[in-house]
Design an enzyme around this catalytic site. Structure first.
Site, mmCIF file in Angstrom:
data_model
loop_
_atom_site.group_PDB
_atom_site.id
_atom_site.type_symbol
_atom_site.label_atom_id
_atom_site.label_comp_id
_atom_site.label_asym_id
_atom_site.label_seq_id
_atom_site.Cartn_x
_atom_site.Cartn_y
_atom_site.Cartn_z
ATOM 1 N N LYS A 148 9.631 -3.506 15.105
ATOM 2 C CA LYS A 148 9.963 -2.094 14.904
ATOM 3 C C LYS A 148 10.789 -1.537 15.858
ATOM 4 O O LYS A 148 11.593 -0.563 15.635
ATOM 5 C CB LYS A 148 8.597 -1.321 14.874
ATOM 6 C CG LYS A 148 7.606 -1.885 13.481
ATOM 7 C CD LYS A 148 8.215 -1.497 11.948
ATOM 8 C CE LYS A 148 7.588 -1.795 10.838
ATOM 9 N NZ LYS A 148 8.182 -1.398 9.757
ATOM 10 N N VAL A 166 13.423 -9.606 1.805
ATOM 11 C CA VAL A 166 14.640 -8.845 2.196
ATOM 12 C C VAL A 166 15.128 -9.542 3.354
ATOM 13 O O VAL A 166 16.180 -9.025 3.977
ATOM 14 C CB VAL A 166 14.168 -7.470 2.301
ATOM 15 C CG1 VAL A 166 13.853 -6.742 1.121
ATOM 16 C CG2 VAL A 166 13.160 -7.243 3.412
ATOM 17 N N THR A 214 -2.811 5.104 8.625
ATOM 18 C CA THR A 214 -2.903 5.651 7.340
ATOM 19 C C THR A 214 -3.864 4.668 6.419
ATOM 20 O O THR A 214 -3.793 3.656 6.600
ATOM 21 C CB THR A 214 -1.458 5.735 6.751
ATOM 22 O OG1 THR A 214 -0.648 6.362 7.472
ATOM 23 C CG2 THR A 214 -1.365 6.524 5.136
ATOM 24 N N SER A 222 7.003 -4.933 5.498
ATOM 25 C CA SER A 222 6.661 -5.496 6.729
ATOM 26 C C SER A 222 5.206 -5.767 6.635
ATOM 27 O O SER A 222 4.163 -5.067 6.092
ATOM 28 C CB SER A 222 6.619 -4.783 7.993
ATOM 29 O OG SER A 222 6.239 -5.314 9.219
ATOM 30 N N TYR A 237 5.040 -7.495 16.131
ATOM 31 C CA TYR A 237 5.235 -6.412 15.305
ATOM 32 C C TYR A 237 5.849 -4.711 16.008
ATOM 33 O O TYR A 237 6.858 -4.441 15.536
ATOM 34 C CB TYR A 237 3.868 -5.707 14.688
ATOM 35 C CG TYR A 237 3.940 -4.463 13.878
ATOM 36 C CD1 TYR A 237 4.369 -4.714 12.549
ATOM 37 C CD2 TYR A 237 3.160 -3.489 14.098
ATOM 38 C CE1 TYR A 237 4.243 -3.510 11.789
ATOM 39 C CE2 TYR A 237 3.192 -2.274 13.324
ATOM 40 C CZ TYR A 237 3.990 -2.313 12.071
ATOM 41 O OH TYR A 237 3.715 -1.431 11.337
ATOM 42 N N ARG A 259 -7.974 -4.263 8.878
ATOM 43 C CA ARG A 259 -8.054 -3.081 9.782
ATOM 44 C C ARG A 259 -9.295 -2.463 9.511
ATOM 45 O O ARG A 259 -9.970 -2.795 8.949
ATOM 46 C CB ARG A 259 -7.082 -2.302 9.275
ATOM 47 C CG ARG A 259 -5.326 -3.009 9.724
ATOM 48 C CD ARG A 259 -4.386 -1.926 9.403
ATOM 49 N NE ARG A 259 -3.880 -2.133 8.021
ATOM 50 C CZ ARG A 259 -3.057 -1.527 7.454
ATOM 51 N NH1 ARG A 259 -2.085 -0.551 8.191
ATOM 52 N NH2 ARG A 259 -2.395 -1.735 6.449
ATOM 53 N N ASP A 281 9.797 -6.810 -3.299
ATOM 54 C CA ASP A 281 8.596 -7.327 -2.420
ATOM 55 C C ASP A 281 8.584 -8.801 -2.708
ATOM 56 O O ASP A 281 8.693 -9.175 -3.572
ATOM 57 C CB ASP A 281 7.233 -6.608 -3.012
ATOM 58 C CG ASP A 281 6.205 -6.605 -1.748
ATOM 59 O OD1 ASP A 281 5.731 -5.441 -1.652
ATOM 60 O OD2 ASP A 281 5.996 -7.400 -1.520
ATOM 61 N N PHE A 323 0.955 -1.184 0.059
ATOM 62 C CA PHE A 323 0.198 -0.005 -0.059
ATOM 63 C C PHE A 323 0.893 1.255 -0.037
ATOM 64 O O PHE A 323 0.701 2.092 -0.862
ATOM 65 C CB PHE A 323 -1.065 -0.104 1.220
ATOM 66 C CG PHE A 323 -1.710 1.427 1.627
ATOM 67 C CD1 PHE A 323 -2.122 1.871 0.717
ATOM 68 C CD2 PHE A 323 -1.591 1.739 2.919
ATOM 69 C CE1 PHE A 323 -2.911 3.314 1.160
ATOM 70 C CE2 PHE A 323 -2.288 2.625 3.397
ATOM 71 C CZ PHE A 323 -2.991 3.635 2.298
ATOM 72 N N ALA A 365 10.763 2.683 7.799
ATOM 73 C CA ALA A 365 9.283 2.793 8.260
ATOM 74 C C ALA A 365 9.006 2.489 9.865
ATOM 75 O O ALA A 365 8.682 1.149 9.611
ATOM 76 C CB ALA A 365 8.435 2.325 7.005
#
Ligand code: UDP
Length: 316
Positions: A149, A57, A175, A75, A145, A186, A31, A11, A114
């Protein structure tokens, strides 16, 4: 610049690709397509300054030629994704960030991580400024998560301090916009999909928990400004407009003329933050950035895209 975007078919990664290409840069999108989708970048196929590489990655990243900047956006990013993919989420935050930083060091590239408002966990300070250290449960369902991060931020700062890599960290708050996965679980995709189908919106718990929603173009602008800035320490990018989930449901129902109302469901995950609102004083000060798109405007730009997707899949 020649820019590598990890998570480039996701996204945010796909919107960032669009922006960088529009600014005249060259983009290599990477990706593994676990949660990303080539549909998001299909319109870029054949673009002379765009390349896509399918790669995970967490494995060694090889890129031929110079790289000027790396935007590390790979992620899983929605609670149901990281509940289903807990190990991959930890691996991409830890091993993936290490590989991407190693590439930045090797190429002399600027590196932008990010990060997320989830580093603040279920916050005890409100609104959340970058100076807040957070309130995270490492062993809860969101820990995979949040801690990935947090580790990624620590790794980024370590590469900056010990290897002199030029780094940036953006802490992204909720977002939304076109190209979110319809079923990423979500609240924005769930509510919009339910409303378009004329179904009641599933409000988890009593709906008194709050979130602050930013439209994707504001996020892209903030990230681009941060990339070009000299700010090494984390910067929050989010819209401070704060709504309860119940209020948010009512707005979505109003904008879609959905008469089915809401139903309360007992589906809140453990440690689901009770409140969340960015303090964006720093972004205003160092980036001269503030969000330009109101929630209602952003939803009016997003709803038709969901409608088209549902129609295309024969779900309407
Ligand atoms: N939520 C909800 N109904 C849904 C999906 C989510 O009420 O169908 C709630 C969820 O419990 C949380 C908030 O909406 O309090 C935002 O959830 P989301 O999964 O969008 O992201 P989060 O901000 O929690 O990472």
């Amino acid at each position: 610049m020649r820019v590598l975007i990890t998570g480039g078919a996701g996204f945010l990664g796909s919107h960032l690709s669009d922006r960088l290409l529009a600014e005249g840069h060259t983009v290599i999108a990477m990706d593994n397509l676990i949660t990303g989708n080539t549909d998001n970048i299909a319109h870029l196929a054949g673009h002379e300054r765009f390349t896509f590489i399918k790669h995970d990655v967490t494995n060694y990243i090889f890129i031929d030629g110079p790289v000027d900047a790396i935007l590390h956006f790979a992620s899983p990013a929605s609670p149901i994704d990281y509940l289903e993919l807990p190990i991959q989420t930890l691996k991409v935050g830890a091993l993936g960030t290490h590989k991407a930083l190693g590439l930045a060091k090797d190429k002399g590239a600027r590196f932008l991580l990010a990060s997320t408002s989830e580093v603040y966990g279920d916050p005890q300070v409100h609104p959340q400024a970058e100076t807040y250290y957070g309130h995270v449960n490492p062993i809860g369902p969101r820990g995979v998560y949040d801690e990935a991060k947090r580790f990624a931020e620590a790794m980024t700062m370590a590469y900056h301090t010990y290897h002199g890599v030029d780094t940036r960290i953006v802490r992204i708050f909720n977002t939304y916009g076109p190209r979110m996965r319809l079923r990423d679980g979500r609240v924005v995709p769930n509510f919009i999909t339910q409303a378009i189908k004329g179904e009641p919106l599933t409000v988890y718990g009593d709906g008194m928990q709050t979130r602050s929603f930013q439209y994707v173009s504001d996020l892209v602008e903030g990230v681009y400004r941060l990339l070009l800035s000299n700010e090494v320490e984390p910067v929050n990018i989010g819209n401070p407009g704060e709504f309860t989930i119940k209020e948010f449901a009512e707005i979505v129902n109003r904008l879609t003329s959905n008469r089915a109302g809401i139903i309360n469901k007992d589906l809140r995950t453990k440690d689901d933050p009770q409140v969340r609102q960015p303090d964006i004083s720093k972004a205003r000060r160092v980036l001269n950035w503030s969000p330009q798109v109101s929630l209602e405007e952003g939803l009016r730009l997003t709803i038709p895209w969901f409608q088209e997707q549902l129609q295309r899949r024969g779900e309407l």
